[in-house]
Design a protein around this motif. Sequence first.
Motif, PDB file in Angstrom:
ATOM      1  N   VAL A   1       0.843  -1.195   0.000  1.00 17.69           N
ATOM      2  CA  VAL A   1       0.000   0.000   0.000  1.00 17.69           C
ATOM      3  C   VAL A   1       0.880   1.246   0.000  1.00 17.69           C
ATOM      4  N   ALA A   2       0.570   2.163  -0.912  1.00 15.28           N
ATOM      5  CA  ALA A   2       1.194   3.490  -0.899  1.00 15.28           C
ATOM      6  C   ALA A   2       0.300   4.403  -0.073  1.00 15.28           C
ATOM      7  N   LEU A   3       0.841   4.946   1.003  1.00 12.39           N
ATOM      8  CA  LEU A   3       0.084   5.792   1.919  1.00 12.39           C
ATOM      9  C   LEU A   3       0.182   7.257   1.500  1.00 12.39           C
ATOM     10  N   PRO A   4      -0.728   8.110   1.980  1.00 13.30           N
ATOM     11  CA  PRO A   4      -0.586   9.544   1.708  1.00 13.30           C
ATOM     12  C   PRO A   4       0.805  10.037   2.112  1.00 13.30           C
ATOM     13  N   GLY A   5       1.424  10.796   1.219  1.00 10.43           N
ATOM     14  CA  GLY A   5       2.802  11.234   1.439  1.00 10.43           C
ATOM     15  C   GLY A   5       3.805  10.431   0.649  1.00 10.43           C
ATOM     16  N   ALA A   6       3.328   9.412  -0.088  1.00  9.40           N
ATOM     17  CA  ALA A   6       4.220   8.598  -0.910  1.00  9.40           C
ATOM     18  C   ALA A   6       4.415   9.247  -2.275  1.00  9.40           C
ATOM     19  N   MET A   7       5.598   9.045  -2.823  1.00  7.27           N
ATOM     20  CA  MET A   7       5.866   9.406  -4.215  1.00  7.27           C
ATOM     21  C   MET A   7       6.107   8.123  -4.992  1.00  7.27           C
ATOM     22  N   MET A   8       5.306   7.913  -6.034  1.00  7.79           N
ATOM     23  CA  MET A   8       5.452   6.726  -6.855  1.00  7.79           C
ATOM     24  C   MET A   8       6.709   6.838  -7.723  1.00  7.79           C
ATOM     25  N   PRO A   9       7.229   5.708  -8.211  1.00  8.85           N
ATOM     26  CA  PRO A   9       8.447   5.757  -9.023  1.00  8.85           C
ATOM     27  C   PRO A   9       8.362   6.703 -10.218  1.00  8.85           C
ATOM     28  N   LYS A  10       7.174   6.882 -10.801  1.00 10.27           N
ATOM     29  CA  LYS A  10       7.020   7.786 -11.942  1.00 10.27           C
ATOM     30  C   LYS A  10       6.902   9.250 -11.520  1.00 10.27           C
ATOM     31  N   GLY A  11       6.847   9.500 -10.193  1.00  2.14           N
ATOM     32  CA  GLY A  11       6.801  10.872  -9.707  1.00  2.14           C
ATOM     33  C   GLY A  11       5.446  11.355  -9.260  1.00  2.14           C
ATOM     34  N   ASN A  12       4.375  10.596  -9.526  1.00  2.96           N
ATOM     35  CA  ASN A  12       3.064  11.031  -9.049  1.00  2.96           C
ATOM     36  C   ASN A  12       2.957  10.840  -7.543  1.00  2.96           C
ATOM     37  N   LEU A  13       2.191  11.716  -6.906  1.00  2.00           N
ATOM     38  CA  LEU A  13       2.104  11.782  -5.448  1.00  2.00           C
ATOM     39  C   LEU A  13       0.785  11.201  -4.957  1.00  2.00           C
ATOM     40  N   ILE A  14       0.831  10.616  -3.782  1.00  2.00           N
ATOM     41  CA  ILE A  14      -0.362  10.034  -3.190  1.00  2.00           C
ATOM     42  C   ILE A  14      -0.903  10.981  -2.121  1.00  2.00           C
ATOM     43  N   PHE A  15      -2.125  11.456  -2.351  1.00  2.00           N
ATOM     44  CA  PHE A  15      -2.830  12.301  -1.387  1.00  2.00           C
ATOM     45  C   PHE A  15      -4.189  11.677  -1.101  1.00  2.00           C
ATOM     46  N   PRO A  16      -4.792  11.989   0.057  1.00  2.00           N
ATOM     47  CA  PRO A  16      -6.188  11.577   0.258  1.00  2.00           C
ATOM     48  C   PRO A  16      -7.059  12.194  -0.834  1.00  2.00           C
ATOM     49  N   GLY A  17      -8.039  11.436  -1.286  1.00  2.00           N
ATOM     50  CA  GLY A  17      -8.901  11.959  -2.341  1.00  2.00           C
ATOM     51  C   GLY A  17     -10.221  11.225  -2.388  1.00  2.00           C
ATOM     52  N   GLU A  18     -10.902  11.334  -3.523  1.00  3.33           N
ATOM     53  CA  GLU A  18     -12.179  10.655  -3.728  1.00  3.33           C
ATOM     54  C   GLU A  18     -12.220  10.047  -5.114  1.00  3.33           C
ATOM     55  N   LEU A  19     -12.866   8.899  -5.221  1.00  4.85           N
ATOM     56  CA  LEU A  19     -13.133   8.280  -6.513  1.00  4.85           C
ATOM     57  C   LEU A  19     -14.632   8.066  -6.610  1.00  4.85           C
ATOM     58  N   ARG A  20     -15.246   8.822  -7.506  1.00  2.00           N
ATOM     59  CA  ARG A  20     -16.701   8.758  -7.700  1.00  2.00           C
ATOM     60  C   ARG A  20     -17.449   8.924  -6.383  1.00  2.00           C
ATOM     61  N   GLY A  21     -17.012   9.915  -5.601  1.00  2.00           N
ATOM     62  CA  GLY A  21     -17.745  10.270  -4.390  1.00  2.00           C
ATOM     63  C   GLY A  21     -17.378   9.489  -3.145  1.00  2.00           C
ATOM     64  N   GLU A  22     -16.494   8.519  -3.263  1.00  2.00           N
ATOM     65  CA  GLU A  22     -16.088   7.735  -2.094  1.00  2.00           C
ATOM     66  C   GLU A  22     -14.646   8.088  -1.718  1.00  2.00           C
ATOM     67  N   LYS A  23     -14.416   8.342  -0.439  1.00  2.00           N
ATOM     68  CA  LYS A  23     -13.093   8.765   0.019  1.00  2.00           C
ATOM     69  C   LYS A  23     -12.087   7.625  -0.094  1.00  2.00           C
ATOM     70  N   SER A  24     -10.854   8.004  -0.441  1.00  2.00           N
ATOM     71  CA  SER A  24      -9.787   7.017  -0.583  1.00  2.00           C
ATOM     72  C   SER A  24      -8.509   7.602  -0.003  1.00  2.00           C
ATOM     73  N   PHE A  25      -7.810   6.814   0.822  1.00  2.00           N
ATOM     74  CA  PHE A  25      -6.676   7.325   1.589  1.00  2.00           C
ATOM     75  C   PHE A  25      -5.368   6.604   1.274  1.00  2.00           C
ATOM     76  N   GLY A  26      -5.199   6.235   0.026  1.00  2.00           N
ATOM     77  CA  GLY A  26      -3.976   5.561  -0.366  1.00  2.00           C
ATOM     78  C   GLY A  26      -4.209   4.782  -1.640  1.00  2.00           C
ATOM     79  N   MET A  27      -3.271   3.917  -1.973  1.00  2.00           N
ATOM     80  CA  MET A  27      -3.384   3.126  -3.199  1.00  2.00           C
ATOM     81  C   MET A  27      -2.716   1.775  -2.992  1.00  2.00           C
ATOM     82  N   MET A  28      -3.411   0.725  -3.401  1.00  2.00           N
ATOM     83  CA  MET A  28      -2.797  -0.598  -3.429  1.00  2.00           C
ATOM     84  C   MET A  28      -2.062  -0.729  -4.753  1.00  2.00           C
ATOM     85  N   CYS A  29      -0.830  -1.202  -4.711  1.00  2.00           N
ATOM     86  CA  CYS A  29       0.082  -1.070  -5.855  1.00  2.00           C
ATOM     87  C   CYS A  29       0.246  -2.363  -6.638  1.00  2.00           C
TER      88      CYS A  29
END
Length: 208
Positions: free
Chosen positions: A143-171
């Motif tokens: 899991v990439a947690l908020p505050g992570a930088m992915m290898p391509k340079g994109n950043l992980i922040f808390p956000g929403e996907l279609r109205g549902e809150k999301s606090f990270g990314m499974m990689c």
Amino acid sequence: MIFTYNKEYVGDVLMVIAADSQGAKLAVERKGRVARVYREDSGETVAWNIFQVSSLLEIAERGQIFLTDEQAAALNQELSKEGFAAELVNDREPKFVVGQIVEMEAHPDSDHLNICQVQVAADKTIQIVAGAPNAKVGLKTIVALPGAMMPKGNLIFPGELRGEKSFGMMCSPRELQLPNAPQKRGIIELADSETVGTAFDPAKHWQG
């Protein structure tokens, strides 16, 4: 806060990302070697640029870097010297960790997304909206947690996907740029014996 440095392509500038700008119009206030980037609408600081940083710190890494407390103190001293009252927060917790899906339900407004409750520490579970076809309850992954930088340079922040809150990314292995990563969709699958909350170690967690 995310600290990044790439002298070869950017110059001798330490970039500190403090918040998600969310596409807002930005302005810059510079004093000496320190520049504050902020939202025009709210005044919120979203980033700092510290120029000629090698005269303050010795940085050998490239990309996302993690500072010692002494290095962070030196940067805060520089901000104070230039007249900024803010303070950089030195978060040294790992941003890529072993997580386990403990609950999962279909997204009410999508035919391919799921709302997952993912345990990322012994005492912490977060919600992640994901479209991985191999996601299932019980699966352990990275899991990439908020505050992570992915290898391509994109950043992980808390956000929403279609109205549902999301606090990270499974990689996926491909997103982590792991060697011989399969090109098909799907998050990395770890052994059941892996411990939730452990920092990601490519040598240990990938045998591609």
